[in-house]
Design a protein around this motif. Structure first.
Motif, PDB file in Angstrom:
ATOM      1  N   LYS A 133       0.605  -1.408   0.278  1.00 50.22           N
ATOM      2  CA  LYS A 133       0.085   0.064   0.011  1.00 50.22           C
ATOM      3  C   LYS A 133       0.917   1.539  -0.424  1.00 50.22           C
ATOM      4  CE  LYS A 133      -4.041  -2.642   1.949  1.00 50.22           C
ATOM      5  NZ  LYS A 133      -5.345  -2.328   3.002  1.00 50.22           N
ATOM      6  N   GLU A 134       1.809   0.937   0.479  1.00 52.57           N
ATOM      7  CA  GLU A 134       2.884   2.484   1.064  1.00 52.57           C
ATOM      8  C   GLU A 134       3.515   2.640  -0.541  1.00 52.57           C
ATOM      9  OE1 GLU A 134       3.538   5.133   3.031  1.00 52.57           O
ATOM     10  OE2 GLU A 134       1.613   4.109   4.201  1.00 52.57           O
ATOM     11  N   LYS A 135       4.158   1.682  -1.055  1.00 54.92           N
ATOM     12  CA  LYS A 135       4.287   1.947  -2.620  1.00 54.92           C
ATOM     13  C   LYS A 135       2.966   2.324  -3.512  1.00 54.92           C
ATOM     14  CE  LYS A 135       8.222  -1.154  -1.589  1.00 54.92           C
ATOM     15  NZ  LYS A 135       8.576  -2.414  -2.104  1.00 54.92           N
ATOM     16  N   LEU A 136       2.207   1.421  -3.806  1.00 55.05           N
ATOM     17  CA  LEU A 136       0.989   2.170  -4.429  1.00 55.05           C
ATOM     18  C   LEU A 136       0.748   4.028  -4.278  1.00 55.05           C
ATOM     19  CD1 LEU A 136      -0.837   1.623  -6.517  1.00 55.05           C
ATOM     20  CD2 LEU A 136      -2.635   1.640  -5.423  1.00 55.05           C
ATOM     21  N   LYS A 137       0.800   4.113  -2.704  1.00 59.88           N
ATOM     22  CA  LYS A 137       0.592   5.425  -2.563  1.00 59.88           C
ATOM     23  C   LYS A 137       1.741   6.617  -3.090  1.00 59.88           C
ATOM     24  CE  LYS A 137       0.093   8.860   1.388  1.00 59.88           C
ATOM     25  NZ  LYS A 137       0.509   9.197   2.668  1.00 59.88           N
TER      26      LYS A 137
ATOM     27  N   ILE B 151      -8.730  14.885  -2.913  1.00 63.04           N
ATOM     28  CA  ILE B 151      -9.268  13.858  -2.882  1.00 63.04           C
ATOM     29  C   ILE B 151      -9.002  12.526  -2.166  1.00 63.04           C
ATOM     30  CG2 ILE B 151      -9.070  15.062  -5.371  1.00 63.04           C
ATOM     31  CD1 ILE B 151      -6.645  13.226  -5.776  1.00 63.04           C
ATOM     32  N   THR B 152      -9.725  11.955  -2.144  1.00 63.86           N
ATOM     33  CA  THR B 152      -9.229  10.329  -1.315  1.00 63.86           C
ATOM     34  C   THR B 152      -9.553   9.412  -2.319  1.00 63.86           C
ATOM     35  OG1 THR B 152     -11.405   9.671  -1.077  1.00 63.86           O
ATOM     36  CG2 THR B 152     -11.229  11.506   0.010  1.00 63.86           C
ATOM     37  N   THR B 153      -8.519   8.356  -2.105  1.00 63.39           N
ATOM     38  CA  THR B 153      -8.953   6.960  -2.783  1.00 63.39           C
ATOM     39  C   THR B 153      -8.263   5.869  -1.194  1.00 63.39           C
ATOM     40  OG1 THR B 153      -7.613   5.675  -4.415  1.00 63.39           O
ATOM     41  CG2 THR B 153      -5.999   6.983  -2.901  1.00 63.39           C
ATOM     42  N   ARG B 154      -8.608   4.826  -1.819  1.00 66.13           N
ATOM     43  CA  ARG B 154      -8.401   3.895  -1.349  1.00 66.13           C
ATOM     44  C   ARG B 154      -7.857   2.717  -1.444  1.00 66.13           C
ATOM     45  NH1 ARG B 154     -15.074   0.815  -2.359  1.00 66.13           N
ATOM     46  NH2 ARG B 154     -14.449   1.337  -4.612  1.00 66.13           N
ATOM     47  N   TYR B 155      -7.448   1.795  -0.554  1.00 65.29           N
ATOM     48  CA  TYR B 155      -6.201   0.888  -1.112  1.00 65.29           C
ATOM     49  C   TYR B 155      -6.151  -0.365  -0.457  1.00 65.29           C
ATOM     50  CZ  TYR B 155      -3.340   4.610  -1.401  1.00 65.29           C
ATOM     51  OH  TYR B 155      -2.629   5.810  -2.228  1.00 65.29           O
ATOM     52  N   GLU B 156      -7.139  -1.042  -1.344  1.00 63.96           N
ATOM     53  CA  GLU B 156      -8.065  -2.847  -0.910  1.00 63.96           C
ATOM     54  C   GLU B 156      -6.748  -3.311  -0.299  1.00 63.96           C
ATOM     55  OE1 GLU B 156      -9.151  -1.140  -4.008  1.00 63.96           O
ATOM     56  OE2 GLU B 156     -10.857  -1.152  -3.522  1.00 63.96           O
ATOM     57  N   GLY B 157      -5.267  -3.229  -1.660  1.00 70.44           N
ATOM     58  CA  GLY B 157      -4.614  -4.500  -0.837  1.00 70.44           C
ATOM     59  C   GLY B 157      -4.061  -5.060  -2.250  1.00 70.44           C
ATOM     60  N   PHE B 158      -5.269  -5.598  -3.199  1.00 74.00           N
ATOM     61  CA  PHE B 158      -4.515  -5.821  -4.662  1.00 74.00           C
ATOM     62  C   PHE B 158      -5.965  -5.298  -5.882  1.00 74.00           C
ATOM     63  CE2 PHE B 158      -8.804  -7.590  -5.045  1.00 74.00           C
ATOM     64  CZ  PHE B 158     -10.083  -7.483  -4.492  1.00 74.00           C
TER      65      PHE B 158
ATOM     66  N   PHE C 109      -4.242  -3.762  -7.840  1.00 74.91           N
ATOM     67  CA  PHE C 109      -4.205  -1.369  -8.022  1.00 74.91           C
ATOM     68  C   PHE C 109      -4.654  -0.809  -8.723  1.00 74.91           C
ATOM     69  CE2 PHE C 109      -1.812  -0.201 -11.776  1.00 74.91           C
ATOM     70  CZ  PHE C 109      -0.604  -1.511 -12.157  1.00 74.91           C
ATOM     71  N   LYS C 110      -4.950  -1.388 -10.382  1.00 75.20           N
ATOM     72  CA  LYS C 110      -6.405  -0.299 -11.158  1.00 75.20           C
ATOM     73  C   LYS C 110      -6.710   0.527 -10.354  1.00 75.20           C
ATOM     74  CE  LYS C 110      -9.388  -3.371 -13.162  1.00 75.20           C
ATOM     75  NZ  LYS C 110      -9.266  -3.938 -15.327  1.00 75.20           N
ATOM     76  N   ARG C 111      -7.424  -0.310  -9.499  1.00 77.39           N
ATOM     77  CA  ARG C 111      -8.836   0.207  -8.906  1.00 77.39           C
ATOM     78  C   ARG C 111      -8.162   1.613  -7.849  1.00 77.39           C
ATOM     79  NH1 ARG C 111     -12.626  -4.340  -5.183  1.00 77.39           N
ATOM     80  NH2 ARG C 111     -12.078  -5.761  -6.862  1.00 77.39           N
ATOM     81  N   SER C 112      -7.503   1.537  -6.828  1.00 79.55           N
ATOM     82  CA  SER C 112      -6.988   2.752  -6.144  1.00 79.55           C
ATOM     83  C   SER C 112      -6.043   4.007  -7.148  1.00 79.55           C
ATOM     84  CB  SER C 112      -5.935   2.583  -5.681  1.00 79.55           C
ATOM     85  OG  SER C 112      -5.234   3.332  -4.795  1.00 79.55           O
ATOM     86  N   LEU C 113      -5.829   3.073  -8.168  1.00 76.21           N
ATOM     87  CA  LEU C 113      -4.779   4.478  -9.216  1.00 76.21           C
ATOM     88  C   LEU C 113      -5.866   5.165 -10.200  1.00 76.21           C
ATOM     89  CD1 LEU C 113      -1.633   3.955 -11.733  1.00 76.21           C
ATOM     90  CD2 LEU C 113      -3.640   5.081 -12.624  1.00 76.21           C
ATOM     91  N   LEU C 114      -6.833   3.981 -10.665  1.00 77.53           N
ATOM     92  CA  LEU C 114      -8.067   4.990 -11.261  1.00 77.53           C
ATOM     93  C   LEU C 114      -8.760   5.901 -11.184  1.00 77.53           C
ATOM     94  CD1 LEU C 114      -8.055   2.397 -15.047  1.00 77.53           C
ATOM     95  CD2 LEU C 114      -7.416   4.444 -14.593  1.00 77.53           C
TER      96      LEU C 114
END
Lengths: 496, 496
Positions: free
Chosen positions: A205-209, A247-254, A256-261
Motif C-alpha cells: 500500500k505504501e508503494k502504491l501511495k 481528493i481521496t482514494t482507497r487501498y484494498e491491497g490487490f 491496483f488499478k482500482r486505487s490508481l484509476l
C-alpha cells in the motif's frame, strides 16, 4: 473585475455567510470520512443538521430574497452577474419550495436508512431496507410535487442534479445508446480480454501511495499548495475553495488499478474546481455547474486519458520503479489490464463498455418507483430481470444486486443518470480535445498535460456555474450531448 | 438527566446552533494547523470571520438574551443549570460589551500583527512589530474599559481567561513564589545537572511517533474511538465534542523529550475534555472552565507524572525497544534528561524551576503596558533588565527576547499568568492525588493510570465549566491555589 454591479456586490457580501457555512459543512463532511474519531459521529451529525438549518434560514431570508429579485430586474447585468442571479434563484426556489419539516424528515429518514442499508447489505436481507426505501420514495414524490414539473415527476428530481435535464432528455439519451451498446458489447466480447492476472495481484500500500502521488504530480495536481490526497472508504472530491481542493482514494491491497484509476478520476473532479476563475471565489458560481458536467471531467481523465495506451506508456516507468511485480509486465499489459471488458454485477467495478447499462437499469427503476408503477416489493425481481436483459447475467444475492449502491438510502433519486451523461460527454470532449490540441496522443505519451489542462480550463472549468449545462456545452463545443462520439470512441478502441 | 428545567431546555436547544458554529470553527482552526493546503488560508480566514459574526449575532440576539435573563430569575435551578446560566451570562456580557467594530478591528490588526511578528522575529527587527503592538495595546485598553473593572484595567482582561482572577490575586500569587523560587534556583544550580547529552541526540521521527502513540495508549488516550494525534508547528489540543478530542505534537528530529513531553502535556488537556460528563454534550458547560485549570491538567501529566522517576522507569522499555541509542542510557538518565535545570532565554524550553520567572516577566510587562506606565519603545530594554533580574541572563537579540512569543500579536493580553497558575496548581493537585490514591508512585511505575484518571475525573474533569475556577478548587480540594505545594514539590524533588 467580473462583478461590477452594486446590487450584485451587496448580494455577494450577504452570500459570504452562506458560502462560509457551506465551506464549514464541507470540511466537516470531509473530516467525517477521513479523520474523525468514530464516536464523533453523533455530535458531528447534530452540528451538520444545525448548520443546514442556519443555511436554510439565510437563503430564505426575506431581505435576501428581495435583494436577489430586485437585482434580477436590472438591465445590463454582465454574464457573470446573470450567472449569479440564475444560481441564487434556483437555490432560493429549492429552499422555499420544500417545507422545512419535509427536509427535516428526509434528513432523519436517510440517516436511519443509510444505517439500515449497511446492515441489510451485510446480512443480504432486503426486507431490512425496504421500509426505509418506501418512506424515501414517498418523500421524494412529495418533494417532486413541491418543486413542480411539467411532464414527469422525475423531471423535478433530475433537475436538482442536472439543471435543465428531464425524462425526455434522458429517454432520448439512453434510447440512442442502449441498442448500439448491446451490439458493441457482443462483438467486443468475442475477441477482447475479459480478465487479467494483475486483477488478483497484491501490492504494497505504501508503494502504491507513492505511485499515486507521483501520477498526481505528473498530471499537474497542486499538492500542498492548493490540494491534498487522503484515504477514505469511498473515493471522493471536495472543493472547499479556489485555494483548497481535496481528493481521496482507497487501498484494498490487490488489483491496483482500482486505487490508481480512482485517483485519476478524482483528479478530474478536482481539476474542474481548481481551474474555476479565481475571481469567482466565495460566490454562488464558484463550483462546477452540475453532477453530469463534473462527471464528464472525472471520466475524461479516468477513461480518455487514464485508460489510453499512451497513458500506460507514460506511467509504466513509474510503476516499474515502485511495484516490484511490474517487471513481469509490459506497457501493453497495463493497457489491457486497465481495459478488460466483461458484464459484471457491480456498477463501480464496471468497464467503460458495460457501465452505462448499470445506470440505465437504475434510471429505469427509479422512474417506475417515482410514478408508483412499481413498488419496492417488485424491486429485487425487476433488478434481476433487467440485469439479465441488459447484461445477460443475474445476481445471486441482494448485496450484488439491488442493495449494492448507497444512493437510494441517501435519497439521491435522480442522480444516477448524470453518471452516464458524464461518461458519454467525456468521449465527446475527448473527440474535440484530440482534434483541437495538436499531438494530443503524443502529449499523453510524454506526460505533457499542460495544454490539455488549459484546454479544459478554457472550454469548461473557468466558467464555474455561470452557464447551465446545456448552454455551456453549446457555447464551448457548438453542440449538446451527442452519444455518437462515445459509441465511435468505443468502436475504434475495442474493435479496430 | 442533569438538565430538567423547561426554560433551560429551551435555552439549550437554541444554544445548539451556537455550539454547532463553535464546533465548525474549531474544526476549521484545527485543519488550518494540520492539513489545510497553504493557499487555503485566505478563504479559510474569511470563513472564520463570517462564522464569528454569525456567532456574535446569535449570542446577542434579543430573544436569546431575554430567555437567559428569564431563566436566571427562576428559583430551584440545580447546580448544572446554574452553571449554564453563569457561563451564558458571561458570554452574552462579553459579546454585548465590546462593539462589533472593535472586535472587527482587533481581528484585522491581530491578523496583520501575527504576520508582522513572524517577519520581525525572523529578521530580528523589533521596529517591524512595534507599531502593531502599539495598536493592539490601545485596543486592549479599550476592551478593558468596555468590559469594566473595579481596581485595575488588567483585571478585565485577566478575567477573560481565568474567571474571577485579578491583579490582586496574581500579585499575591507571584509575590509568594518569586523570592523562594530565586533561592531555590540558586541552590539547585549548585548540584543539579544543567544539561544532558540526549539534548542534542538525533532521532528517527517515525520511531518516536510510535513511542508517542504507545505512551498515549499506556496513559489511556482513546485513540481512534474518541481521539487523535497529529502533527503541527506548535502542539495544541482541541475538544470538538465529548466524542472527538484531538492533540498535536511536533518532531524536530533531535532532543526527543520536546516531542514526547509535549504529547504528555497535551494528553492532560485532552483528558480534561474527554472526561467531562457526557450529559453536558453540546451545552455551554461542556468545556474545561478556564485556561489555568486546563493548564493544571496538562502540567499535572507533563510535570508531576511525566517528569517523575517512576514515569521514566515505566516508559524505559518502550524507549529502549524503539530508539536504538537508548541502550546507552538508564532510566535514571532519562529522569535527569527530562529534568535538567538551567536559566534559559526561551520560555517554551524552560524547566519547571525557571518557568514561572518567564511568566512573571511577561505579567509584569503586560500590566505596565496596559496602564500606560511604559510604552512599547521601552519594552525590549525592560525585557532584558527583567531577565537579568529574574534569571541572571540577558538575550543578545530580539528573537530570543521580546519577540519570542506569539501571544501579544494575537491580542492575548492577560493569558500568560494562567500558565503559572496551572503549573503551580499541578503540584497542588499532585500533592492531593498522591495522598488520596494509595500507592500513587507505584502505580506510575507499573503503568496503571486508571485510578489517577478517575481521580482527576472525579475532582475536576466531570464538572466541565459548572463552577468557576476558585469555587471548583474549594469544592474539590478544600482550598484555593496555594503556591507552597509547588515550592515544597520542587524542594523535595531537587534538593533532597
Amino acid at each position: 473585475m467580473v462583478f461590477e454591479n452594486e446590487k450584485i456586490k451587496e448580494i455577494l457580501e450577504y452570500y459570504r455567510k452562506i458560502w462560509a457555512l457551506n465551506h464549514a459543512s464541507g470540511l466537516m463532511g470531509w473530516d467525517m470520512e477521513v479523520y474523525m474519531p468514530k464516536e464523533g459521529v453523533r455530535e458531528r451529525s447534530v452540528a451538520q443538521g444545525e448548520l443546514s438549518m442556519l443555511l436554510h434560514q439565510l437563503i430564505t431570508d426575506d431581505k435576501f430574497v428581495e435583494m436577489v429579485e430586485k437585482a434580477a430586474e436590472q438591465e445590463g447585468l454582465n454574464e457573470y452577474e446573470q450567472g449569479v442571479i440564475r444560481v441564487l434563484k434556483r437555490e432560493i426556489k429549492h429552499a422555499k419550495a420544500i417545507p422545512r419539516e419535509v427536509i427535516g424528515e428526509l434528513s432523519r429518514v436517510t440517516g436511519e436508512a443509510t444505517m439500515a442499508w449497511r446492515e441489510a447489505r451485510e446480512k443480504n436481507d432486503y426486507e431490512k431496507f425496504k421500509p426505509y426505501l418506501d418512506k424515501i420514495i414517498e418523500l421524494e414524490r412529495k418533494i417532486a410535487d413541491y418543486l413542480g414539473y411539467e411532464e414527469h415527476p422525475y423531471d423535478a428530481l433530475a433537475d436538482l442534479f442536472e439543471e435543465g435535464y428531464t425524462v425526455r432528455d434522458y429517454d432520448r439519451f439512453f434510447g440512442e445508446i442502449e441498442k448500439p451498446l448491446k451490439n458493441l458489447l457482443q462483438k467486443i466480447m468475442e475477441n477482447w480480454p475479459k480478465e487479467h492476472p494483475l486483477e488478483s495481484r497484491e501490492y504494497d500500500k505504501e508503494k502504491l501511495k507513492k505511485v499515486n502521488l507521483e501520477i498526481l504530480k505528473l498530471l499537474g495536481y497542486p499538492l500542498e499548495s492548493r490540494a491534498r490526497m487522503d484515504v477514505s472508504a469511498h473515493p471522493f472530491t471536495i472543493g472547499l475553495g479556489v485555494g483548497d481542493v481535496r481528493i481521496t482514494t482507497r487501498y484494498e491491497g490487490f488489483d491496483f488499478k482500482r486505487s490508481l484509476l480512482a485517483v485519476v478520476h478524482e483528479f478530474g473532479h478536482a481539476l474542474y474546481e481548481l481551474q474555476i476563475s479565481p475571481e469567482f471565489s466565495m460566490s454562488p458560481i464558484a463550483h462546477g455547474v452540475s453532477s453530469g458536467i463534473h462527471e464528464s471531467q472525472s471520466r475524461f481523465w479516468e477513461n480518455i486519458i487514464g485508460r489510453s495506451k499512451e497513458f500506460a506508456e507514460n506511467i509504466y516507468p513509474l510503476l516499474k520503479e515502485n511495484l516490484d511485480f511490474m517487471a513481469e509486465y509490459s506497457p501493453e499489459d497495463i493497457y489491457i489490464y486497465f481495459n478488460t471488458v466483461k458484464p459484471s454485477l457491480i456498477r463501480v467495478e464496471a468497464d467503460e463498455v458495460t457501465y452505462n447499462m448499470h445506470i440505465l437499469l437504475r434510471y429505469t427503476l427509479e422512474k417506475l418507483m417515482i410514478t408508483g408503477e412499481i413498488n419496492t416489493s417488485d424491486l429485487p425481481e425487476l433488478w434481476n430481470e433487467k440485469m439479465e436483459e441488459y447484461l445477460g447475467i443475474k445476481p445471486k444475492d441482494y448485496k450484488d444486486g439491488v442493495l449494492q449502491d448507497i444512493h437510494w438510502s441517501l435519497g439521491s433519486i435522480g442522480y444516477f443518470p448524470t453518471y452516464s451523461l458524464g461518461t458519454v460527454l467525456a468521449a465527446q470532449i475527448g473527440y474535440h480535445a484530440s482534434r483541437d490540441i495538436p499531438g494530443f496522443q503524443e502529449k499523453i505519451r510524454s506526460g505533457e498535460y499542460g495544454e490539455i489542462r488549459e484546454y479544459l480550463r478554457d472550454k469548461v472549468h473557468r466558467y464555474g456555474s455561470m452557464y447551465p449545462p446545456k448552454e455551456l456545452l453549446k457555447k464551448s463545443f457548438g453542440e449538446e450531448v451527442e452519444p455518437r462520439y462515445f459509441l465511435e470512441y468505443l468502436e475504434k478502441k475495442y474493435l479496430s
